[in-house]
Motif scaffolding. Structure first.
Motif, PDB file in Angstrom:
ATOM      1  N   GLY A   9       9.306  25.169  -3.337  1.00 48.54           N
ATOM      2  CA  GLY A   9       8.667  24.239  -4.368  1.00 48.54           C
ATOM      3  C   GLY A   9       9.562  23.239  -4.495  1.00 48.54           C
ATOM      4  N   MET A  10      10.293  23.055  -3.849  1.00 48.53           N
ATOM      5  CA  MET A  10      11.526  21.720  -3.841  1.00 48.53           C
ATOM      6  C   MET A  10      11.358  20.620  -2.847  1.00 48.53           C
ATOM      7  SD  MET A  10      14.978  23.854  -4.285  1.00 48.53           S
ATOM      8  CE  MET A  10      15.004  25.337  -5.678  1.00 48.53           C
ATOM      9  N   GLU A  11      11.947  19.619  -3.276  1.00 48.64           N
ATOM     10  CA  GLU A  11      11.689  18.262  -2.637  1.00 48.64           C
ATOM     11  C   GLU A  11      12.877  17.497  -2.595  1.00 48.64           C
ATOM     12  OE1 GLU A  11       9.107  14.131  -2.240  1.00 48.64           O
ATOM     13  OE2 GLU A  11       8.342  16.008  -3.466  1.00 48.64           O
ATOM     14  N   VAL A  12      13.578  17.271  -1.502  1.00 51.72           N
ATOM     15  CA  VAL A  12      14.785  16.381  -1.588  1.00 51.72           C
ATOM     16  C   VAL A  12      14.887  15.306  -0.432  1.00 51.72           C
ATOM     17  CG1 VAL A  12      15.825  17.867   0.128  1.00 51.72           C
ATOM     18  CG2 VAL A  12      17.260  16.523  -1.223  1.00 51.72           C
ATOM     19  N   HIS A  13      15.317  13.946  -0.750  1.00 49.16           N
ATOM     20  CA  HIS A  13      15.056  13.043  -0.003  1.00 49.16           C
ATOM     21  C   HIS A  13      16.609  12.550   0.134  1.00 49.16           C
ATOM     22  CE1 HIS A  13      10.914  12.726  -0.523  1.00 49.16           C
ATOM     23  NE2 HIS A  13      11.088  12.724  -1.818  1.00 49.16           N
ATOM     24  N   LEU A  14      17.086  12.476   1.581  1.00 51.56           N
ATOM     25  CA  LEU A  14      18.479  12.210   1.752  1.00 51.56           C
ATOM     26  C   LEU A  14      18.420  10.931   2.795  1.00 51.56           C
ATOM     27  CD1 LEU A  14      20.033  15.862   2.231  1.00 51.56           C
ATOM     28  CD2 LEU A  14      19.945  14.345   0.143  1.00 51.56           C
ATOM     29  N   GLY A  15      17.749  10.025   2.307  1.00 47.95           N
ATOM     30  CA  GLY A  15      17.396   8.956   3.483  1.00 47.95           C
ATOM     31  C   GLY A  15      18.186   7.906   2.933  1.00 47.95           C
ATOM     32  N   ALA A  16      17.973   6.552   3.526  1.00 43.86           N
ATOM     33  CA  ALA A  16      18.800   5.422   3.555  1.00 43.86           C
ATOM     34  C   ALA A  16      19.017   5.030   2.237  1.00 43.86           C
ATOM     35  CB  ALA A  16      18.115   4.240   4.298  1.00 43.86           C
ATOM     36  N   SER A  17      17.805   5.112   1.265  1.00 41.49           N
ATOM     37  CA  SER A  17      18.190   4.607  -0.238  1.00 41.49           C
ATOM     38  C   SER A  17      19.398   5.484  -0.722  1.00 41.49           C
ATOM     39  CB  SER A  17      17.063   4.837  -1.065  1.00 41.49           C
ATOM     40  OG  SER A  17      17.092   4.719  -2.237  1.00 41.49           O
ATOM     41  N   PHE A  18      19.342   6.789  -0.630  1.00 40.77           N
ATOM     42  CA  PHE A  18      20.022   7.653  -1.053  1.00 40.77           C
ATOM     43  C   PHE A  18      21.773   7.527  -0.600  1.00 40.77           C
ATOM     44  CE2 PHE A  18      22.503  11.820  -0.581  1.00 40.77           C
ATOM     45  CZ  PHE A  18      22.628  12.316  -1.739  1.00 40.77           C
ATOM     46  N   ALA A  19      21.761   7.322   0.639  1.00 45.93           N
ATOM     47  CA  ALA A  19      23.023   6.972   1.391  1.00 45.93           C
ATOM     48  C   ALA A  19      23.666   5.727   0.770  1.00 45.93           C
ATOM     49  CB  ALA A  19      23.001   6.868   2.758  1.00 45.93           C
TER      50      ALA A  19
END
Length: 402
Positions: free
Chosen positions: A275-285
């Motif tokens: 039930g988790m979600e993580v975004h490690l894309g360009a904006s995060f970088a």
């Protein structure tokens, strides 16, 4: 005419000359390239994702697969055993010494039912069952929670049936009901699993520039190449800044590779199963890179300063290996003493970056004031360490080996 490795230094472009020289020479150094572009930035994300994925799948499998539990006194509570079997528990033969079996890890847990269970049950008195387990064994937590939940569910069901048999409403047994309203989002819950991510980024920066920092100070001092370099008619602060820029370039490249690797392999982490979600894309970088830029300078200057006190390459390695423990302090502090983030904390180097990255993982983003404090506080610390290291470069002892 003074020379430095066949590249003449001119006052107007001394900084650029030193920077290009050090970058070009260390791009040919296999050890530096391996540590800066392979070991830290690529292996760290792969190992992190592998460990997280294996852990998630293992725990989920343990929660869903049939659970074998030795039961002592199974004949005294057949209905309870039936409820457990319906929940996926597979009763096993009783053990002669359950406590020893649990300590020796022959069983994760043992269920013991007392002989007076049937008598107390018929009288309508509370009855007790024992779960024997070892909380120091990590594998025991999931089975214990699973069996406890099943027993408590059976208890509530039987309690409600007793009230109904007496013509009473089951609601009388629970006069107060807690209604939980969890405000966590799928993305904010990911912080529980990715709490060590800021430390991994800092460690990548540290390792990315460490061998270069050692080579450009203690290494050249050991090879006796600093003295002819300092003999050139160029201010030593320009020489140092050129070397520092090379260290920062390698550290930045290492961080960028690490961020790209996380953005690629991060999609393979089965966080949705929890039930988790993580975004490690360009904006995060991009935000992480912005937060870490002054820290890259701070760590590069700090590594150069520490390595300047060493007389040999091996001695500098020892000093910086000890210094490598410093970046983990904020992570340990927040795990031991969970603190509510306050604006002033973002101005503390390392701690500010840690809190900022967790804000990004949580999906909240870094507010303007915390972001400004983080950049300003770390930049000030980087400036101070850089000035101190410049003073070390003015010392004649730096160029003398032995």
């Amino acid at each position: 005419m003074n020379k430095m490795d066949n590249h003449p230094l001119r006052r107007s472009r001394a900084f650029l000359t030193v920077f290009l020289k050090e970058v070009r020479e260390n791009l040919r150094d296999r050890r530096t390239l391996t540590s800066a572009f392979l070991m830290g930035p690529l292996l760290t994300p792969l190992l992190f994702v592998m460990i997280i994925t294996v852990t998630i799948n293992r725990e989920l499998d343990k929660a869903e697969q049939p659970l074998k539990v030795p039961v002592i006194g199974a004949q005294y509570a057949p209905n309870l055993l039936g409820a457990l079997e319906a929940g996926g528990v597979v009763p096993q033969p009783a053990l002669a010494d359950p406590e020893r079996a649990v300590r020796d890890q022959q069983a994760d847990l043992v269920l013991r039912i007392a002989p007076d269970y049937p008598k107390a049950w018929r009288k309508g008195e509370p009855v007790q069952v024992e779960l024997i387990y070892d909380s120091s064994q990590r594998d025991s937590s999931t089975p214990v929670e699973r069996v406890t939940r099943l027993v408590e569910g059976y208890s509530r069901q039987q309690g409600a049936m007793r009230l109904i048999a007496r013509g009473l409403s089951p609601a009388l047994g629970t006069p107060v009901v807690v209604a939980k309203r969890d405000q966590a989002t799928a993305q904010s819950r990911a912080v529980l699993m990715f709490n060590m991510l800021p430390y991994l980024f800092v460690l990548t920066i540290f390792i990315g520039g460490m061998y270069l920092a050692i080579d450009l100070t203690a290494g050249e001092r050991e090879r006796q190449s600093l003295e002819p370099l300092f003999a050139n008619p160029v201010p030593r602060w320009k020489i140092f800044l050129g070397k520092l820029a090379a260290i920062c370039a390698f550290s930045t490249a290492s961080l960028v590779i690490c961020l790209v690797a996380f953005s690629v392999v991060g999609g393979f982490i089965p966080t949705e199963k929890l039930g988790m979600e993580v975004h490690l894309g360009a904006s995060f970088a991009l935000y992480v890179l912005l937060l870490q830029l002054p820290l890259i300078v701070l760590l590069g200057a700090l590594q150069s300063m520490v390595a300047a006190f060493a007389k040999s390459y091996r001695e500098a390695q020892t000093y910086l290996s000890v210094l490598m423990m410093v970046p983990i302090l904020p992570s340990i502090a927040l795990m031991v003493m969970p603190l509510k983030p306050q604006n002033w904390m973002y101005a503390v180097p390392l701690l500010g970056q840690h809190l900022g990255i967790l804000d990004l993982v949580r999906g909240e983003g870094v507010a303007a004031v915390p972001l400004a404090l983080c950049l300003a506080g770390t930049s000030l610390a980087a400036l101070l360490v850089t000035l101190v290291t410049m003073q070390l470069y003015r010392s004649e002892r730096l160029a003398i080996s032995g």
